[in-house]
Design an enzyme around this catalytic site. Structure first.
Site, PDB file in Angstrom:
ATOM      1  N   LEU A 104       0.874  -1.169   0.000  1.00  0.00           N
ATOM      2  CA  LEU A 104       0.000   0.000   0.000  1.00  0.00           C
ATOM      3  C   LEU A 104       0.912   1.219   0.000  1.00  0.00           C
ATOM      4  O   LEU A 104       1.920   1.241   0.712  1.00  0.00           O
ATOM      5  CB  LEU A 104      -0.906   0.014   1.235  1.00  0.00           C
ATOM      6  CG  LEU A 104      -2.010  -1.049   1.305  1.00  0.00           C
ATOM      7  CD1 LEU A 104      -2.781  -0.920   2.616  1.00  0.00           C
ATOM      8  CD2 LEU A 104      -2.963  -0.944   0.123  1.00  0.00           C
ATOM      9  N   ASP A 105       0.564   2.228  -0.788  1.00  0.00           N
ATOM     10  CA  ASP A 105       1.377   3.441  -0.828  1.00  0.00           C
ATOM     11  C   ASP A 105       1.487   4.052   0.568  1.00  0.00           C
ATOM     12  O   ASP A 105       0.650   3.807   1.445  1.00  0.00           O
ATOM     13  CB  ASP A 105       0.747   4.472  -1.770  1.00  0.00           C
ATOM     14  CG  ASP A 105       0.720   3.995  -3.215  1.00  0.00           C
ATOM     15  OD1 ASP A 105       1.484   3.076  -3.552  1.00  0.00           O
ATOM     16  OD2 ASP A 105      -0.082   4.539  -3.995  1.00  0.00           O
ATOM     17  N   LYS A 106       2.497   4.878   0.736  1.00  0.00           N
ATOM     18  CA  LYS A 106       2.760   5.487   2.041  1.00  0.00           C
ATOM     19  C   LYS A 106       1.543   6.223   2.581  1.00  0.00           C
ATOM     20  O   LYS A 106       1.235   6.162   3.776  1.00  0.00           O
ATOM     21  CB  LYS A 106       3.957   6.437   1.931  1.00  0.00           C
ATOM     22  CG  LYS A 106       4.372   7.067   3.244  1.00  0.00           C
ATOM     23  CD  LYS A 106       5.611   7.938   3.062  1.00  0.00           C
ATOM     24  CE  LYS A 106       6.019   8.594   4.374  1.00  0.00           C
ATOM     25  NZ  LYS A 106       7.227   9.440   4.220  1.00  0.00           N
ATOM     26  N   HIS A 189       1.009   1.991  -7.794  1.00  0.00           N
ATOM     27  CA  HIS A 189       0.145   3.178  -7.893  1.00  0.00           C
ATOM     28  C   HIS A 189      -1.032   2.969  -8.844  1.00  0.00           C
ATOM     29  O   HIS A 189      -1.548   3.937  -9.428  1.00  0.00           O
ATOM     30  CB  HIS A 189       0.940   4.398  -8.375  1.00  0.00           C
ATOM     31  CG  HIS A 189       1.947   4.907  -7.388  1.00  0.00           C
ATOM     32  ND1 HIS A 189       1.730   4.937  -6.038  1.00  0.00           N
ATOM     33  CD2 HIS A 189       3.195   5.412  -7.583  1.00  0.00           C
ATOM     34  CE1 HIS A 189       2.793   5.447  -5.428  1.00  0.00           C
ATOM     35  NE2 HIS A 189       3.698   5.733  -6.339  1.00  0.00           N
TER      36      HIS A 189
END
Length: 249
Positions: A104-106, A189
């Site tokens: 999962l992105d930051k 993303h």
């Protein structure tokens, strides 16, 4: 899993391999109630009872976790400069190789699965498996039926064309829209890029479910717990693996 006693202690992050040998030789380690002084003694990590200085240790070297990821943490095993999701777990989970399933992105929040089972991890991420991931996204602009159709058709991106995805518009106001997105891939993303291709910047992104598992309402952000046997069985089925038998064989 059968392993040497000294290796077992080091796997659990209790001490180094050499320190484990020294502790065992000094009689500080008990196996099934008996003091063992041979560092090479064979132990079963699934069934043997392990004590160190008369204190019981949780000897499991295969564990599975669901975590409610907060924003601001990297989804990585370790990073020299920034905090990661592993910082939310006791050190033993890193020691035994418990790794995130995908990323999962930051700034993305929500359900993250971690496991020590490398095969299951690989299968759940395999493009051929098509394990659904469901997200809730707040985006700029007003989403429309044209966006729903574009997601359904598969959105061309610079390096690949995203597989058909389901877009459900939950609400629309003057400047933003709230939507639920179901994708069958998990590329870098991807959800953000799909919306960007439709000229909608993602403001917030939250993962609600991964395959058969849904983020529980009683698991606060930043909290975690181990999977129940039923959850693990469902996840193994989603990975195309034979569910474990009740007797563990």
């Amino acid at each position: 899993m059968k392993t040497r006693l000294d290796r077992w202690l080091s796997l659990l992050g209790v001490c180094s391999r050499s320190e484990a040998k020294d502790l065992i030789r000094k009689g500080a380690v008990q196996l099934n109630g008996q003091t063992v002084r041979d560092p090479g003694a064979e132990a079963d990590t699934e069934s043997d009872a392990l004590l160190l200085r008369n204190q019981p240790l949780d000897g499991r070297v295969t564990r599975h976790v669901m975590l409610h990821k907060p924003a601001g943490l990297l989804t990585a095993a370790r990073d020299r400069k920034q905090p990661t999701v592993m910082d939310l777990l006791p050190a033993v989970y890193a020691s035994i190789g418990c790794m995130p399933v995908g990323r999962l992105d930051k700034d993305t929040t929500g359900l993250l699965i971690l496991t020590c089972d490398g095969e299951m991890n690989h299968r759940l991420l395999s493009p051929a498996r098509h394990v659904d991931k469901v997200y809730e996204a707040r985006v700029e602009g007003r989403l429309s039926g044209a966006d729903i159709q574009a997601f359904m058709d598969g959105i061309p991106l610079a390096d690949f064309t995203a597989l058909p995805a389901q877009l459900e518009i939950l609400s629309v106001d003057a400047k933003t829209s709230l939507a639920r997105v179901t994708v069958r891939e998990g590329k870098f993303h991807q959800v953000k890029r799909m919306f960007a291709a439709r000229r909608h910047e993602v403001l917030t992104l939250h993962r609600l479910s991964f395959g058969p598992l849904t983020l529980p309402s009683d698991l606060p952000e930043g909290s975690w717990r181990e999977l129940t046997p039923q959850e693990l069985s469902l996840l193994r089925q989603a990975a195309g693996m034979t569910p474990p038998r009740p007797d563990g064989k």
